[in-house]
Design a protein around this motif. Structure first.
Motif, PDB file in Angstrom:
ATOM      1  N   VAL A 275       0.816  -1.219   0.062  1.00  0.00           N
ATOM      2  CA  VAL A 275       0.026   0.139  -0.153  1.00  0.00           C
ATOM      3  C   VAL A 275       0.911   1.303  -0.108  1.00  0.00           C
ATOM      4  CG1 VAL A 275      -1.721   1.384   1.365  1.00  0.00           C
ATOM      5  CG2 VAL A 275      -1.876  -1.201   1.124  1.00  0.00           C
ATOM      6  N   ARG A 276       1.869   1.270   0.818  1.00  0.00           N
ATOM      7  CA  ARG A 276       2.626   2.447   0.785  1.00  0.00           C
ATOM      8  C   ARG A 276       3.416   2.501  -0.399  1.00  0.00           C
ATOM      9  NH1 ARG A 276       6.031   4.174   5.569  1.00  0.00           N
ATOM     10  NH2 ARG A 276       6.838   2.098   5.743  1.00  0.00           N
ATOM     11  N   GLY A 277       3.867   1.457  -1.045  1.00  0.00           N
ATOM     12  CA  GLY A 277       4.604   1.635  -2.429  1.00  0.00           C
ATOM     13  C   GLY A 277       3.823   2.175  -3.343  1.00  0.00           C
ATOM     14  N   ALA A 278       2.146   2.117  -3.322  1.00  0.00           N
ATOM     15  CA  ALA A 278       1.358   2.600  -4.273  1.00  0.00           C
ATOM     16  C   ALA A 278       1.427   4.306  -4.051  1.00  0.00           C
ATOM     17  CB  ALA A 278       0.192   2.053  -3.998  1.00  0.00           C
ATOM     18  N   GLY A 279       2.016   4.821  -2.777  1.00  0.00           N
ATOM     19  CA  GLY A 279       2.050   6.344  -2.711  1.00  0.00           C
ATOM     20  C   GLY A 279       1.258   6.882  -1.559  1.00  0.00           C
ATOM     21  N   PHE A 280       0.707   5.609  -0.733  1.00  0.00           N
ATOM     22  CA  PHE A 280       0.283   6.387   0.509  1.00  0.00           C
ATOM     23  C   PHE A 280       1.216   6.243   1.594  1.00  0.00           C
ATOM     24  CE2 PHE A 280      -3.602   4.261  -1.607  1.00  0.00           C
ATOM     25  CZ  PHE A 280      -4.465   5.386  -1.201  1.00  0.00           C
ATOM     26  N   THR A 281       0.927   7.315   2.524  1.00  0.00           N
ATOM     27  CA  THR A 281       2.013   7.560   3.644  1.00  0.00           C
ATOM     28  C   THR A 281       1.753   6.621   4.736  1.00  0.00           C
ATOM     29  OG1 THR A 281       1.960   9.763   3.103  1.00  0.00           O
ATOM     30  CG2 THR A 281       3.151   9.158   5.297  1.00  0.00           C
ATOM     31  N   PHE A 282       0.439   6.282   4.913  1.00  0.00           N
ATOM     32  CA  PHE A 282       0.129   5.415   6.043  1.00  0.00           C
ATOM     33  C   PHE A 282      -0.882   4.279   5.446  1.00  0.00           C
ATOM     34  CE2 PHE A 282       0.557   9.806   7.982  1.00  0.00           C
ATOM     35  CZ  PHE A 282       1.491   9.139   8.882  1.00  0.00           C
ATOM     36  N   CYS A 283      -0.851   3.377   6.166  1.00  0.00           N
ATOM     37  CA  CYS A 283      -1.819   2.127   5.933  1.00  0.00           C
ATOM     38  C   CYS A 283      -2.331   1.440   7.312  1.00  0.00           C
ATOM     39  CB  CYS A 283      -0.847   0.823   5.334  1.00  0.00           C
ATOM     40  SG  CYS A 283      -1.882  -0.537   4.868  1.00  0.00           S
ATOM     41  N   SER A 284      -3.636   1.319   7.191  1.00  0.00           N
ATOM     42  CA  SER A 284      -4.524   0.542   8.427  1.00  0.00           C
ATOM     43  C   SER A 284      -5.367  -0.359   7.797  1.00  0.00           C
ATOM     44  CB  SER A 284      -5.457   1.941   8.984  1.00  0.00           C
ATOM     45  OG  SER A 284      -6.334   2.307   8.144  1.00  0.00           O
ATOM     46  N   LEU A 285      -5.602  -1.427   8.520  1.00  0.00           N
ATOM     47  CA  LEU A 285      -6.447  -2.312   8.278  1.00  0.00           C
ATOM     48  C   LEU A 285      -7.757  -2.480   9.269  1.00  0.00           C
ATOM     49  CD1 LEU A 285      -6.972  -5.258   6.785  1.00  0.00           C
ATOM     50  CD2 LEU A 285      -5.867  -6.414   9.018  1.00  0.00           C
ATOM     51  N   ASP A 286      -8.775  -2.205   8.408  1.00  0.00           N
ATOM     52  CA  ASP A 286     -10.125  -1.937   9.139  1.00  0.00           C
ATOM     53  C   ASP A 286     -10.555  -3.483   9.612  1.00  0.00           C
ATOM     54  OD1 ASP A 286     -12.988  -1.719   9.498  1.00  0.00           O
ATOM     55  OD2 ASP A 286     -13.056  -0.170   8.167  1.00  0.00           O
TER      56      ASP A 286
END
Length: 304
Positions: A275-286
């Motif tokens: 997910v961060r490799g796609a350009g997001f700074t943070f990743c969370s799991l719902d």
């Protein structure tokens, strides 16, 4: 906008070729029963009342069934049109093309300009209204040239959801033959299976803009991040997933079906990297799991 109605302002992006699967967890299982003659008869009868139709065709289960049946009933008076814009994932565009070739649909792609419309980019509660308006601006000239009406793949189950695009459809005189024939999503899947359509069990794939938190601007860059992150998650073995973009596209909230949450937790480092490799700074799991329309929970918080 739904997966079935994000289709079709508009210079054709390609000409007509001669002439494309697992169920999402939030949808009821499709019936194993063979499609009834009555259901096919109702849909056939409804389509015969039209002099011609331009089907807003995304390649999802609903619009695919409608396009195939319209072609069978109306022949050359049926045209399937796919809308191309940053909110359409490349994989969905390719699948729609392949299906059209496989089943012999007359198919066009048109470019829509909703991304250039400030009301759409603002991403308020009425975003889908402005998206649909752009769609109808693109499809309208085609329908007028054919003496046809625009047909949407809306089914009965769609009518109870928050779908501002239905207001735009009513204003433009678009028709919903699946609704008129009394077909639910389960009916669509059963009919598609009986007709041998590869889309019978295709997961729902709403437009990428539906992943962006209301009130956050819809931009091509955020849509690109969402598309890339979801593709990476599918490569990790999560065919049903959503990446919801929050905080201006810096935070990704990942939704997978509840049964997949333990595995996603085990693979958290790979999920985070994807997910961060796609350009997001943070990743969370719902931890609540995947459900369609989760961002609608934000609607009461929007300015009235």
């Amino acid at each position: 906008m739904t997966d079935e109605n994000r289709t079709g302002g508009g210079v054709p992006a390609s000409g007509p070729p001669t002439g494309g699967g697992a169920r999402t967890s939030d949808e009821p299982p499709a019936s194993d029963e063979a499609p009834t003659d009555d259901a096919i008869g109702r849909l056939t009868g409804r389509l015969r009342r039209e002099s011609g139709v331009v089907v807003a065709y995304s390649g999802g289960a609903d619009s695919a069934l409608l396009a195939v049946m319209a072609t069978r009933v109306l022949g050359a008076r049926a045209l399937a049109v796919t809308a191309v814009s940053p909110s359409l994932a490349a994989s969905e565009r390719a699948a729609a093309r392949g299906f059209a070739r496989r089943y012999g649909l007359a198919h066009l792609e048109v470019c829509t300009d909703e991304a250039d419309r400030p009301e759409y980019a603002a991403n308020g509660a009425d975003r889908c209204y402005h998206c649909k308006s752009a769609l109808f601006d693109a499809l309208g000239p085609l329908a007028a040239a054919m003496g046809a009406r625009i047909a949407l793949g809306t089914n009965l189950d769609d009518l109870g959801d928050h779908r501002p695009g239905q207001r735009a459809a009513a204003e433009r005189g678009a028709i919903a033959p699946l609704v008129d024939a009394g077909l639910t999503k389960a009916d669509v899947r059963a009919l598609s299976r009986g007709l041998g359509l590869v889309t019978a069990d295709k997961p729902a794939a709403p437009c990428l803009a539906s992943r962006v938190s209301y009130g956050d601007p819809v931009t091509p860059e955020v849509l690109r991040r969402v598309e890339a992150a979801e593709a990476a998650l599918r490569d990790l073995g999560f065919p049903v997933c959503r990446v919801r973009a929050h905080s201006g596209g810096t935070l990704a909230r990942v939704e997978v079906p509840r049964d997949d949450i333990p595995r996603a937790s085990e693979l958290r480092e790979r999920v985070d990297a994807a997910v961060r490799g796609a350009g997001f700074t943070f990743c969370s799991l719902d931890l609540s799991g995947f459900a369609s329309g989760r961002l609608n929970a934000l609607l009461p918080l929007l300015p009235s």
